[in-house]
Write an enzyme that holds these catalytic residues in place. Structure first.
Site, PDB file in Angstrom:
ATOM      1  N   ASP A  34       0.917  -1.137  -0.088  1.00 26.00           N
ATOM      2  CA  ASP A  34      -0.062   0.035  -0.055  1.00 26.00           C
ATOM      3  C   ASP A  34       0.766   1.177   0.114  1.00 26.00           C
ATOM      4  O   ASP A  34       1.261   1.756   1.150  1.00 26.00           O
ATOM      5  CB  ASP A  34      -0.995  -0.002   1.304  1.00 26.00           C
ATOM      6  CG  ASP A  34      -2.140   0.883   1.211  1.00 26.00           C
ATOM      7  OD1 ASP A  34      -1.984   1.745   0.032  1.00 26.00           O
ATOM      8  OD2 ASP A  34      -2.865   0.977   1.873  1.00 26.00           O
ATOM      9  N   ALA A  35       1.169   1.441  -1.388  1.00 29.88           N
ATOM     10  CA  ALA A  35       2.071   2.763  -1.463  1.00 29.88           C
ATOM     11  C   ALA A  35       1.434   4.087  -1.828  1.00 29.88           C
ATOM     12  O   ALA A  35       2.098   5.027  -1.706  1.00 29.88           O
ATOM     13  CB  ALA A  35       3.425   2.399  -2.372  1.00 29.88           C
ATOM     14  N   LYS A  36       0.511   3.670  -2.803  1.00 31.64           N
ATOM     15  CA  LYS A  36      -0.398   4.869  -3.333  1.00 31.64           C
ATOM     16  C   LYS A  36       0.612   5.844  -4.150  1.00 31.64           C
ATOM     17  O   LYS A  36       0.522   6.924  -4.066  1.00 31.64           O
ATOM     18  CB  LYS A  36      -1.048   5.574  -2.428  1.00 31.64           C
ATOM     19  CG  LYS A  36      -2.306   4.781  -1.906  1.00 31.64           C
ATOM     20  CD  LYS A  36      -3.188   5.481  -0.883  1.00 31.64           C
ATOM     21  CE  LYS A  36      -4.131   4.704  -0.068  1.00 31.64           C
ATOM     22  NZ  LYS A  36      -3.584   3.688   0.862  1.00 31.64           N
ATOM     23  N   ARG A  37       1.652   5.214  -5.024  1.00 29.28           N
ATOM     24  CA  ARG A  37       2.366   5.969  -5.720  1.00 29.28           C
ATOM     25  C   ARG A  37       1.731   6.601  -7.047  1.00 29.28           C
ATOM     26  O   ARG A  37       0.873   5.964  -7.383  1.00 29.28           O
ATOM     27  CB  ARG A  37       3.606   5.257  -6.128  1.00 29.28           C
ATOM     28  CG  ARG A  37       4.615   4.811  -5.004  1.00 29.28           C
ATOM     29  CD  ARG A  37       4.867   5.956  -3.821  1.00 29.28           C
ATOM     30  NE  ARG A  37       5.776   5.173  -3.274  1.00 29.28           N
ATOM     31  CZ  ARG A  37       6.046   5.436  -1.891  1.00 29.28           C
ATOM     32  NH1 ARG A  37       4.987   6.138  -1.223  1.00 29.28           N
ATOM     33  NH2 ARG A  37       6.910   5.072  -1.064  1.00 29.28           N
ATOM     34  N   THR A  74      -0.558  -0.453  -4.576  1.00 26.67           N
ATOM     35  CA  THR A  74      -1.583   0.598  -4.965  1.00 26.67           C
ATOM     36  C   THR A  74      -0.913   1.832  -5.685  1.00 26.67           C
ATOM     37  O   THR A  74       0.098   2.056  -5.272  1.00 26.67           O
ATOM     38  CB  THR A  74      -2.228   0.965  -3.591  1.00 26.67           C
ATOM     39  OG1 THR A  74      -1.453   1.551  -2.588  1.00 26.67           O
ATOM     40  CG2 THR A  74      -3.028  -0.072  -3.017  1.00 26.67           C
TER      41      THR A  74
END
Length: 284
Positions: A96-99, A126
């Site tokens: 879960d990094a949402k880059r 993510t």
């Protein structure tokens, strides 16, 4: 190199271990609840306990990168070990990094999480599409090449998200609907063969009828990561109302709803199994 696409492996894991993703979110308050210090030693103890308890049992473990990054290089070292140990035990790891970025920078993020040679290589990651869906191409291509997956923010559970995700373009299509349509196109090849695609969307379990209000089609041929179960107020019983016919492709994400039962290993296992059973019951 993995032997099957992420979507295929995810479907198998959900069918055999139950449709559940457990977050590894070692924020300060949860470390304190476990009687651990807000330091690298506490981070490592917390993370190893969760991985040891659940990696052989749940379909997906989802470490939240930010809670490791805040400790610098030593925190990242803990994260690297957690990823390796969880995958070795049979869990799929969703980072879960949402880059989200453009060009070579997005390519570098893709190399960090989706290149099998990276110490942070995960089964999926993510990402954020709000520099334009096309900006995600390096990650999408890297995932396809390595057999990994990507989960794209589409209809998130935070109230601020609506100002962007529900915005409507000149053609009358909402941003969220456009993101979901793009993901459906990415999954078309797998869907045509009756398989779950590897390109998923993040759609909050707390949203009620928001998807229909945004004109969004949730049947994208890929998985739907659904945060919001537990501490944020949603329950497994809410899933059919949010996702409709796509509910079988939903992967609910639970963090505090399971983690608050630690540090006792047996309690963590029981909480995760109970939640997976509740989700399975409404998805069948």
């Amino acid at each position: 190199m993995t032997t099957a696409p992420f979507g295929t492996r995810l479907r198998a894991a959900m069918d055999t271990r139950g449709p559940l993703c457990v977050g590894i979110d070692p924020h300060a308050s949860l470390l304190a609840e476990w009687g651990l210090g807000d330091d690298v030693a506490g981070l490592e103890r917390f993370t190893r306990t969760v991985v040891d308890a659940l990696a052989e049992r749940v379909a997906v473990l989802k470490p939240q990168s930010a809670f490791f990054e805040r400790f610098g290089s030593r925190g990242i070292a803990v994260l690297e070990r957690a990823v390796a140990d969880a995958r070795a035990a049979g869990a799929l790891v969703l980072m879960d990094a949402k880059r989200g970025d453009i060009g070579s920078t997005m390519g570098a993020y893709a190399a960090a999480y989706l290149d099998p040679g990276s110490p942070l290589f995960s089964d999926a990651v993510t990402v954020s599409p709000y520099l334009g869906f096309g900006s995600l191409r390096p990650a999408l291509d890297a995932a396809r090449a390595s057999g990994a997956g990507v989960f794209v923010l589409a209809l998130t559970s935070n109230p601020e998200g609506a100002e962007v995700q529900h915005a409507v373009g000149a053609d009358g299509t909402s941003v969220a609907a456009s993101v979901l349509a793009s993901l459906k196109a990415e999954n078309a090849g797998e869907a045509a063969q009756g398989r779950l695609g590897s390109f998923g969307a993040v759609v909050g379990a707390t949203l009620g009828t928001a998807a229909s209000r945004a004109g969004a089609e949730l049947s994208i041929g890929g998985p739907l990561l659904a945060p919001g179960i537990g501490a944020q107020g949603a329950t497994p019983a809410d899933l059919p109302g949010v996702f409709g016919a796509a509910v079988r492709d939903v992967l609910p994400s639970v963090s505090r709803g399971v983690l608050r039962y630690g540090p006792d290993t047996a309690s963590l296992v029981e909480a995760a199994a109970r939640m997976a059973d509740e989700v399975r019951a409404v998805a069948e």
